[in-house]
Design a protein around this motif. Structure first.
Motif, mmCIF file in Angstrom:
data_model
loop_
_atom_site.group_PDB
_atom_site.id
_atom_site.type_symbol
_atom_site.label_atom_id
_atom_site.label_comp_id
_atom_site.label_asym_id
_atom_site.label_seq_id
_atom_site.Cartn_x
_atom_site.Cartn_y
_atom_site.Cartn_z
ATOM 1 N N VAL A 78 0.807 -1.225 0.000
ATOM 2 C CA VAL A 78 0.000 0.000 0.000
ATOM 3 C C VAL A 78 0.844 1.281 0.000
ATOM 4 C CG1 VAL A 78 -0.481 0.306 2.490
ATOM 5 C CG2 VAL A 78 -2.244 0.823 0.788
ATOM 6 N N THR A 79 1.957 1.269 0.702
ATOM 7 C CA THR A 79 2.800 2.477 0.731
ATOM 8 C C THR A 79 3.422 2.734 -0.636
ATOM 9 O OG1 THR A 79 3.284 1.966 3.032
ATOM 10 C CG2 THR A 79 4.645 3.646 2.012
ATOM 11 N N ALA A 82 0.681 3.981 -2.944
ATOM 12 C CA ALA A 82 0.334 5.364 -2.585
ATOM 13 C C ALA A 82 1.393 6.328 -3.104
ATOM 14 C CB ALA A 82 0.203 5.500 -1.072
ATOM 15 N N TYR A 95 -5.421 9.051 0.652
ATOM 16 C CA TYR A 95 -5.556 8.638 2.055
ATOM 17 C C TYR A 95 -5.587 7.125 2.222
ATOM 18 C CZ TYR A 95 -6.776 13.386 3.492
ATOM 19 O OH TYR A 95 -6.750 14.722 3.757
ATOM 20 N N LEU A 96 -4.934 6.679 3.271
ATOM 21 C CA LEU A 96 -5.078 5.292 3.712
ATOM 22 C C LEU A 96 -6.250 5.249 4.680
ATOM 23 C CD1 LEU A 96 -3.848 2.404 3.794
ATOM 24 C CD2 LEU A 96 -2.486 3.154 5.743
ATOM 25 N N LEU A 103 -7.287 2.329 0.015
ATOM 26 C CA LEU A 103 -6.549 3.486 -0.485
ATOM 27 C C LEU A 103 -7.492 4.333 -1.346
ATOM 28 C CD1 LEU A 103 -3.685 4.726 -0.423
ATOM 29 C CD2 LEU A 103 -3.239 3.564 -2.585
ATOM 30 N N THR B 145 -9.863 7.534 8.629
ATOM 31 C CA THR B 145 -8.594 7.958 8.050
ATOM 32 C C THR B 145 -7.458 7.391 8.892
ATOM 33 O OG1 THR B 145 -9.685 10.020 7.456
ATOM 34 C CG2 THR B 145 -7.275 9.971 7.256
ATOM 35 N N VAL B 146 -6.580 6.625 8.249
ATOM 36 C CA VAL B 146 -5.427 6.056 8.954
ATOM 37 C C VAL B 146 -4.199 6.920 8.712
ATOM 38 C CG1 VAL B 146 -3.942 4.031 9.200
ATOM 39 C CG2 VAL B 146 -6.385 3.732 8.721
ATOM 40 N N LYS B 147 -4.037 7.333 7.463
ATOM 41 C CA LYS B 147 -2.853 8.103 7.120
ATOM 42 C C LYS B 147 -3.121 8.992 5.914
ATOM 43 C CE LYS B 147 1.983 7.707 6.185
ATOM 44 N NZ LYS B 147 3.164 6.971 5.947
ATOM 45 N N GLU B 148 -2.594 10.211 5.990
ATOM 46 C CA GLU B 148 -2.695 11.118 4.843
ATOM 47 C C GLU B 148 -1.394 11.027 4.056
ATOM 48 O OE1 GLU B 148 -4.187 15.323 5.396
ATOM 49 O OE2 GLU B 148 -2.160 15.745 4.700
ATOM 50 N N PHE B 149 -1.491 10.527 2.824
ATOM 51 C CA PHE B 149 -0.287 10.453 1.985
ATOM 52 C C PHE B 149 -0.070 11.768 1.242
ATOM 53 C CE2 PHE B 149 -1.220 5.807 2.091
ATOM 54 C CZ PHE B 149 -0.026 5.404 2.654
ATOM 55 N N LYS B 150 -1.179 12.382 0.825
ATOM 56 C CA LYS B 150 -1.052 13.615 0.049
ATOM 57 C C LYS B 150 -2.303 14.452 0.216
ATOM 58 C CE LYS B 150 0.060 15.257 -4.635
ATOM 59 N NZ LYS B 150 0.277 14.854 -6.031
#
Lengths: 148, 160
Positions: A78-79, A82, A95-96, A103, B145-150
């Motif tokens: 996933v990373t 992303a 967003y995860l 994703l 929301t777990v993580k904001e990548f962008k």
């Protein structure tokens, strides 16, 4: 944040004066000088609380396309996925999330065809199990105004 | 709208969509770039707002840094004919910042989407419960929301 900073943030989110010297009017509402208003906003920006003051465009009205995409991606990939997705300039949010599709990103581009091409490319990335487009059919709120 | 008019409008948009400098005369930079007076820029923005091309001119927060650390996208199963009413009910909550009716699929029947923000997990739960009661969907899916990548704004310059 101080009470003054909170009031300032609430004001600047809602009603930014469209004038040549907007910070003078904004300051007046809060009983502070233009200079103080600007320096407080600068400090809030430096602390990462205020992202920007800017016009918010309805890009679709200018002929752009915008779509929300939800994907199911293996936890181990996933990373990386992303990262690839986020490098596309048209991707504005990525967003995860916890859920069956984990994703989620928004993609703005020139045409529906461009959007489909991008989704196709993303779907082919390693670890991607599902990839769905969720175009909006109606907008009920794009507020962004949060009561700090 | 003609192609030329659209191109001119996009050029205007690409200059005006930049963050305003925090200076006494924040429209001076755009005015210079566009060869307009500052009042001309202000008037152009007012015109774009009237026509719905610009939603508003406003400060945009990093919601997590502003204290809203618990966030979720919540998707509801609402029949299309009830989406408008349910959407209005959801939009009325100050903790809902975005609300849309979106395309659904046979294996993904959710139609109404709301972004919910809160300062804590407890508050988020409470907000979602209030939202659920107001929307009255047949089913609900919470996607925290777990993580904001962008998170950024669309930059139209690449498309000029």
């Amino acid at each position: 944040m101080t009470p003054l900073e909170r009031r300032l943030l609430n004001e600047v989110q809602k009603d930014f004066p469209l004038q040549i010297r907007p910070f003078r009017s904004l300051g007046k509402r809060l009983g502070i000088s233009e200079k103080r208003c600007i320096s407080l906003l600068g400090a809030l920006t430096e602390r990462g609380i205020l992202r920007a003051i800017k016009p918010v465009f309805a890009w679709k009205k200018l002929g752009f396309e915008s779509v929300l995409v939800g994907m199911e991606v293996d936890d181990s990939s996933v990373t990386a996925v992303a990262d690839v997705v986020g490098r596309a300039p048209g991707v504005t949010h990525n967003y995860l999330r916890k859920g069956p599709l984990n994703l989620w990103f928004t993609f703005t581009c020139e045409s529906k065809r461009d959007a489909s091409h991008f989704v196709k490319a993303v779907r082919a990335l390693p670890g991607v199990k599902r990839c769905r487009k969720f175009p909006s059919l109606a907008i009920y709120k794009i507020g962004l105004v949060l009561d700090v | 709208m003609s192609r030329r008019a659209r191109k001119a409008e996009r050029l205007l948009a690409s200059v005006l969509s930049a963050p305003l400098p925090l200076a006494a005369e924040p429209f001076a930079v755009a005015a210079e770039r566009l060869g307009m007076s500052q009042q001309g820029v202000v008037d152009a923005l007012a015109g774009l707002i009237r026509r719905g091309v610009v939603r508003r001119v406003a400060g945009i927060l990093k919601h997590d840094k502003a204290g809203f650390r618990s966030n979720a996208m919540v998707a509801f199963l609402v029949p299309p004919r009830l989406c408008k009413k349910a959407g209005a009910a959801a939009a009325a909550f100050p903790f809902v910042t975005h609300c849309y009716w979106r395309k659904s699929y046979p294996d993904w029947p959710y139609t109404l989407y709301a972004m919910v923000h809160a300062k804590s997990k407890t508050e988020l739960k409470r907000n979602i419960a209030s939202l659920k009661a107001a929307v009255q969907g047949k089913d609900m899916l919470v996607l925290p929301t777990v993580k904001e990548f962008k998170k950024t704004s669309f930059d139209s310059r690449a498309s000029l």
